[in-house]
Design a protein around this motif. Sequence first.
Motif, PDB file in Angstrom:
ATOM      1  N   ASP A  51       0.816  -1.218   0.000  1.00  0.00           N
ATOM      2  CA  ASP A  51       0.000   0.000   0.000  1.00  0.00           C
ATOM      3  C   ASP A  51       0.848   1.267   0.000  1.00  0.00           C
ATOM      4  O   ASP A  51       0.414   2.313  -0.476  1.00  0.00           O
ATOM      5  N   ASN A  55       0.401   5.214  -1.958  1.00  0.00           N
ATOM      6  CA  ASN A  55       0.491   6.517  -1.294  1.00  0.00           C
ATOM      7  C   ASN A  55       1.573   7.388  -1.928  1.00  0.00           C
ATOM      8  O   ASN A  55       1.399   8.604  -2.079  1.00  0.00           O
ATOM      9  N   GLU A  93      -6.687   6.312  -3.935  1.00  0.00           N
ATOM     10  CA  GLU A  93      -6.000   6.043  -2.666  1.00  0.00           C
ATOM     11  C   GLU A  93      -6.972   5.461  -1.652  1.00  0.00           C
ATOM     12  O   GLU A  93      -6.641   4.516  -0.927  1.00  0.00           O
ATOM     13  N   ARG A  94      -8.182   5.992  -1.634  1.00  0.00           N
ATOM     14  CA  ARG A  94      -9.206   5.472  -0.710  1.00  0.00           C
ATOM     15  C   ARG A  94      -9.607   4.052  -1.101  1.00  0.00           C
ATOM     16  O   ARG A  94      -9.812   3.190  -0.239  1.00  0.00           O
ATOM     17  N   ASP A  97      -7.090   1.753   0.224  1.00  0.00           N
ATOM     18  CA  ASP A  97      -7.280   1.523   1.661  1.00  0.00           C
ATOM     19  C   ASP A  97      -8.367   0.481   1.910  1.00  0.00           C
ATOM     20  O   ASP A  97      -8.246  -0.361   2.809  1.00  0.00           O
ATOM     21  N   LEU A 100      -7.186  -2.875   1.159  1.00  0.00           N
ATOM     22  CA  LEU A 100      -6.354  -3.234   2.314  1.00  0.00           C
ATOM     23  C   LEU A 100      -7.224  -3.785   3.448  1.00  0.00           C
ATOM     24  O   LEU A 100      -6.870  -4.773   4.101  1.00  0.00           O
ATOM     25  N   ASP A 101      -8.361  -3.143   3.680  1.00  0.00           N
ATOM     26  CA  ASP A 101      -9.282  -3.602   4.726  1.00  0.00           C
ATOM     27  C   ASP A 101      -9.794  -5.016   4.432  1.00  0.00           C
ATOM     28  O   ASP A 101      -9.982  -5.813   5.354  1.00  0.00           O
ATOM     29  N   TYR A 191     -16.926  -2.961   2.118  1.00  0.00           N
ATOM     30  CA  TYR A 191     -15.696  -2.368   1.575  1.00  0.00           C
ATOM     31  C   TYR A 191     -15.729  -2.372   0.048  1.00  0.00           C
ATOM     32  O   TYR A 191     -15.377  -1.368  -0.597  1.00  0.00           O
TER      33      TYR A 191
END
Length: 219
Positions: A51, A55, A93-94, A97, A100-101, A191
Amino acid sequence: MIRRKEFDKDLEELRNLLQQMGEHVTDALEGAVLALQNLDTERAQEIVKADLRLNAMEDRIMEIGSRLIITQQPVAKDLRRIIVAFKISSDLERMGDLALDVAKVTMRIQGQQLIKPLVDIPRMAEIVTGMITEAIQSYLDENTDLAYKMAQDDDHVDQLYSGMINELYAYMVEKPEFLNQAMLLTLVGRYIERIADHATNIGESVVYLVTGKRPDLNQ
């Protein structure tokens, strides 16, 4: 003329970075869902570590765009191109995330067996990865028809999510001993549904880029 060439070169770098971010998010989501299906915690951990690259790309976009606004003082569509690059990078980017969750859920249910074979989650992810690819393509081609398609795909994802939630809630009632994992799977669905919303946001940004007006495709 030289300034324009430099400006166009920087705009092209923004486009390339956004395309790379889109590919990164698609890979992360596909990998996270595969990790969940196979309860592969090593793969999930790799997604979490990767990740940082996403970023860094967003930071680079902010750096280039800010410099262009300060030094070139762009107007009209050129300014919209930079603003849209900021917005799309933020959405991507969100999305990263949220992927990633999904990966973190696999790590949270380590050592367990899945309460049921995953059907709706992989199907949702398949549609959403297609949305991400098409959203970025609509940006690269400035294709508003493809951008508007995001709303239809988002509706499909919402329907799958709703059906999945109803099934899992029924499962919780019948087998309360699996309540925790069932709740985690509902979160995974949420998600992925949110990633679809962000892909739809990119569609809105593309329409804004082309027309100067931002529609609401998330209605």
